[in-house]
Design an enzyme around this catalytic site. Structure first.
Site, PDB file in Angstrom:
ATOM      1  N   SER A 139       0.957  -0.470  -0.263  1.00 14.29           N
ATOM      2  CA  SER A 139       0.213  -0.410   0.001  1.00 14.29           C
ATOM      3  C   SER A 139       0.694   1.559  -0.188  1.00 14.29           C
ATOM      4  O   SER A 139       1.891   0.936   0.409  1.00 14.29           O
ATOM      5  CB  SER A 139      -0.895   0.401   0.824  1.00 14.29           C
ATOM      6  OG  SER A 139      -1.621   0.627   1.397  1.00 14.29           O
ATOM      7  N   TYR A 152      -1.226   0.223  11.247  1.00 14.95           N
ATOM      8  CA  TYR A 152      -1.439  -0.037   9.443  1.00 14.95           C
ATOM      9  C   TYR A 152      -0.391   0.263   8.400  1.00 14.95           C
ATOM     10  O   TYR A 152       0.103  -0.486   7.592  1.00 14.95           O
ATOM     11  CB  TYR A 152      -2.544   0.250   9.286  1.00 14.95           C
ATOM     12  CG  TYR A 152      -3.081  -0.196   7.348  1.00 14.95           C
ATOM     13  CD1 TYR A 152      -2.858  -1.898   7.378  1.00 14.95           C
ATOM     14  CD2 TYR A 152      -2.762   1.037   6.446  1.00 14.95           C
ATOM     15  CE1 TYR A 152      -3.392  -2.033   5.808  1.00 14.95           C
ATOM     16  CE2 TYR A 152      -3.444   0.339   4.845  1.00 14.95           C
ATOM     17  CZ  TYR A 152      -3.405  -1.013   4.934  1.00 14.95           C
ATOM     18  OH  TYR A 152      -3.781  -1.421   3.224  1.00 14.95           O
TER      19      TYR A 152
END
Length: 254
Positions: A139, A152
């Protein structure tokens, strides 16, 4: 012989879209995820469209489950040439000072250790094919931090480090390592998982954003990287919607 592609997290979102796309590119798809019913439906859909696929229920947080996936793959007569480490996810948006240790642990387990388990288990088959490719779906959170994303961000940075290290360690062996880092992607489940099923919070990230990425956009990137001549290694592909110039710079309307 038909090349085999294994996709984790294939029951929805980017994983399901990637399974459909790779099947259309001529791969025999091994669709792996926890939800067997969804995998069965996906395989039926791919078969009806003229492709080939096999459903393998798999929990990437379980050593035993991943070992079963690897055993299934070893029984195939066709070469295993592609692994797409797609399974992952986020939980919560708490600041670091109030972050849930359980949420952080889950994110590391799924994003980093899940990728590690599956890659270790399938690397012998990928190398034996002579034209192996490992794709790690990380990501933009693996490249830059943002407020509320600590757990995250940390997990995705770990996943990015895993991909970079693996590429160095496999240098000289016939396995490519590709990292793909999407920005804002609107899928049906990512936000719901992150916010514990709260649809209002889940939708806020996309509100007013014209044409956010969708799962098929990322699947297209995965397929493009996977189908380059094997001597071409796309080390890292960063993809965002036009409306997102950077992690903190998003154009919204209305």
């Amino acid at each position: 012989m038909t090349p085999v592609a294994i996709i984790t997290g294939a029951s929805s979102g980017i994983g399901a879209a990637t399974a459909r796309r790779l099947a259309s590119e001529g791969f025999h798809v091994i669709a792996a995820a926890r939800r067997a019913d969804r995998l069965t439906d996906l395989v039926k859909e791919i078969t009806a469209a003229g492709g080939t696929a096999t459903a393998v229920p798999c929990d990437i947080t379980s050593d035993e489950s991943v070992a079963n996936l690897a055993a299934t793959v070893r029984d195939l007569s066709d070469p295993v040439t592609l692994l797409v480490n797609n399974a992952g996810g986020a939980r919560g948006m708490d600041p670091v000072e109030r972050g849930s240790v359980a949420d952080w642990r889950w994110m590391y387990e799924v994003n980093v250790l899940g990728t590690l388990r599956v890659t270790q288990a399938l690397l012998p088959e990928l190398e034996a094919s002579g034209t192996g490719t490992v794709i790690v779906l990380s990501s933009t959170a693996g490249l830059i931090a943002y407020e509320g994303g600590g757990g995250y961000v940390a997990a995705k940075h770990g996943q990015t480090a895993l991909a970079e290290t693996l590429r160095l360690e496999l240098c000289g062996r016939p396995v490519r390592v590709v990292e793909i880092d999407p920005g804002l992607v609107k899928t049906e489940e990512f936000g719901l998982v992150r916010f514990g099923g709260d649809a209002e919070k889940a939708g806020a990230a996309y509100r007013g954003v014209p044409n956010p990425l969708v799962a098929e956009d990322v699947a297209d990137c995965i397929a493009w990287c996977a189908t380059r001549p094997h001597h071409v290694n796309v080390d890292r592909l960063v993809v965002r919607p036009l409306a997102q110039a950077a992690q903190h710079k998003v154009h919204r309307i209305g």
